[in-house]
Design an enzyme around this catalytic site. Structure first.
Site, PDB file in Angstrom:
ATOM      1  N   SER A  89     -13.112   3.853   4.084  1.00 10.12           N
ATOM      2  CA  SER A  89     -13.795   3.444   5.316  1.00 10.12           C
ATOM      3  C   SER A  89     -15.101   4.208   5.447  1.00 10.12           C
ATOM      4  O   SER A  89     -15.196   5.381   5.060  1.00 10.12           O
ATOM      5  CB  SER A  89     -12.901   3.714   6.530  1.00 10.12           C
ATOM      6  N   ASP A 112       0.854  -1.190   0.000  1.00  6.91           N
ATOM      7  CA  ASP A 112       0.000   0.000   0.000  1.00  6.91           C
ATOM      8  C   ASP A 112       0.897   1.250   0.000  1.00  6.91           C
ATOM      9  O   ASP A 112       1.843   1.336   0.787  1.00  6.91           O
ATOM     10  CB  ASP A 112      -0.870  -0.036   1.268  1.00  6.91           C
TER      11      ASP A 112
HETATM   12  P1  13P Z   1      -9.269   4.496   5.280  1.00  9.52           P
HETATM   13  O1  13P Z   1      -8.450   5.358   6.196  1.00  9.52           O
HETATM   14  O2  13P Z   1     -10.512   5.188   4.835  1.00  9.52           O
HETATM   15  O3  13P Z   1      -9.547   3.156   5.856  1.00  9.52           O
HETATM   16  O4  13P Z   1      -8.408   4.266   3.952  1.00  9.52           O
HETATM   17  C1  13P Z   1      -7.381   3.310   3.903  1.00  9.52           C
HETATM   18  C2  13P Z   1      -6.562   3.435   2.663  1.00  9.52           C
HETATM   19  O5  13P Z   1      -6.892   4.097   1.695  1.00  9.52           O
HETATM   20  C3  13P Z   1      -5.299   2.672   2.651  1.00  9.52           C
HETATM   21  O6  13P Z   1      -4.565   2.901   1.486  1.00  9.52           O
HETATM   22  O1  G3H Z   2      -2.519   4.526   3.822  1.00  8.31           O
HETATM   23  C1  G3H Z   2      -3.131   4.519   4.867  1.00  8.31           C
HETATM   24  C2  G3H Z   2      -3.338   3.336   5.685  1.00  8.31           C
HETATM   25  O2  G3H Z   2      -4.367   3.601   6.605  1.00  8.31           O
HETATM   26  C3  G3H Z   2      -2.066   2.846   6.351  1.00  8.31           C
HETATM   27  O3  G3H Z   2      -1.776   3.531   7.505  1.00  8.31           O
HETATM   28  O4  G3H Z   2       0.696   3.981   7.392  1.00  8.31           O
HETATM   29  O5  G3H Z   2      -0.542   3.999   9.586  1.00  8.31           O
HETATM   30  O6  G3H Z   2      -0.115   1.857   8.392  1.00  8.31           O
HETATM   31  P1  G3H Z   2      -0.344   3.332   8.278  1.00  8.31           P
HETATM   32 ZN    ZN Z   3      -4.694   4.840   0.697  1.00  6.76          ZN
END
Ligand code: 13P
Ligand code: G3H
Ligand code: ZN
Length: 359
Positions: A235, A83
């Site tokens: 979310s 991610d």
């Molecule tokens: P949320 O914070 O809305 O759960 O989004 C998560 C997200 O986009 C992770 O890449």
């Molecule tokens: O990209 C956003 C996600 O909620 C990941 O969050 O970097 O705190 O793991 P994090």
């Molecule tokens: Zn994201």
């Protein structure tokens, strides 16, 4: 089943008209709960690790954890996805550690704070895509900067978020530019900006078209009908979880997320990957708070984690069902990365062939 690629999974989702939730994971308990939900409704799933998750758990732990989940749930196709990769090294090291898919987020520079130029984004995304496709891994790119249309800012708690004020042209992906970006980079999926942002505080009121631009998604889908679209910041920040946290001593100010009905609408307009982290965090934390308050003498972590996992499982199950992913697990073949690499090399897999080339 061995882990599958994002491209194969989303091609299937496009062919059948459903969306796949991409849940962020950091720990074994999250993985177990998500996979229990996937197993219960026979849904494919994307597990994604942020850079923060990789440093929290470690690459070796994440890889073995997800391999263990795959072994425990052999009928469930699982994608392991990076991610918000911020540069070539993050993405390529993820692939080396067994990730079958990466997000090269070139909408921001490598500091993940400075909005990047078009040329920077195209160059780095195309470079990572070439390298990933050579070994069969999939790539998600991003065009447009995530942030609130109400405030012009990215969420303060956001792990990767633009600093300073953003204008409308940055906060809403331009459909013509999206088409050009996909053509120039060859990405398998495109994350777009439509007014969603990371974290719990997305909207100060129930969102309407002014602050959550589903029209942007429709316009991009019209230009790119065969490209898999990705909605970040998806979310829903459900009221029942805000209420649970606050009833148990939390102090979350009232807030609104992305209504699930809007995500369902997005899925009808080409959204295939739906990123969810905050809701999962809230589900677990709500139960931690409840147990801590109800049983102040308790100190066995399992007494906190078991209800937390159950709450997360319920949430994930709902999203699999609402997004139409339930029942689809057995229909995905599970092509190897080598096979995917051969298909990229032969020119059979371009962004435009997405729906036509479903497994
Ligand atoms: P949320 O914070 O809305 O759960 O989004 C998560 C997200 O986009 C992770 O890449
Ligand atoms: O990209 C956003 C996600 O909620 C990941 O969050 O970097 O705190 O793991 P994090
Ligand atoms: Zn994201």
């Amino acid at each position: 089943m061995a882990l599958v690629t994002l491209r194969e999974m989303l091609d299937h989702a496009a062919e059948q008209g459903y969306g796949v939730p991409a849940f962020n994971i950091n720990s074994m308990e999250q993985g177990i709960a998500i996979l229990r939900a996937a197993e219960a409704v026979e849904a494919p799933v994307i597990l994604q690790a942020s850079r923060g998750a990789r440093s929290y758990a470690g690459d070796v732990m994440l890889r073995h954890m997800v391999q263990a989940l795959a072994e425990m749930h052999p009928r469930i196709p699982i994608v392991l996805h990076q991610d918000h990769g911020n540069d070539d090294a993050t993405c390529l090291s993820a692939i080396r550690h067994g990730f079958t898919s990466v997000m090269m987020d070139g909408s921001l520079e490598a500091d993940m704070k400075t909005p990047a130029s078009w040329d920077y984004n195209v160059a780095i995304t195309a470079r990572v895509t070439r390298a990933a496709h050579a070994v069969g891994a999939s790539v998600e790119g991003e065009l447009g900067v995530l942030g609130s249309l109400e405030s012009g800012e990215a969420a303060a708690e956001d792990g990767s978020g633009a600093e300073g004020k953003l204008d409308q042209s940055q906060l809403l992906t331009d459909p013509d530019e999206a088409a050009e970006f996909v053509r120039l980079t060859g990405v398998d999926a495109l994350a777009i900006a439509c007014g969603t942002s990371h974290g719990a505080y997305k909207f100060t009121r129930a969102p309407d078209g002014e602050i959550l631009s589903m029209a942007t998604i429709a316009a991009i889908h019209a230009k790119l009908p065969d490209t898999h679209l990705v909605m970040h910041g998806s979310s829903s920040v459900p009221q029942y979880l805000q209420d649970l946290i606050n009833a148990e001593g939390g102090e979350m100010p009232q807030t609104w997320g992305v209504p699930v009905e809007e995500i369902e609408r997005g899925i009808r307009m080409g959204v295939r990957k739906v990123n969810i982290d905050t809701d999962c965090r809230m589900a677990m934390t709500g139960q931690f708070r409840r147990v801590a308050r109800a049983h102040p003498r308790e100190f066995d972590p399992r007494k906190f984690l078991i209800p937390a996992m159950a709450e997360l499982e319920t949430l994930c199950r709902d999203r699999f069902e609402r997004f139409g992913a339930a029942g689809q697990a057995g229909r995905i073949r599970g092509l190897s990365m080598d096979e995917m690499a051969r298909r990229y090399a032969s020119g059979a897999l371009t962004p435009e062939t997405a729906t036509a080339k479903a497994a």
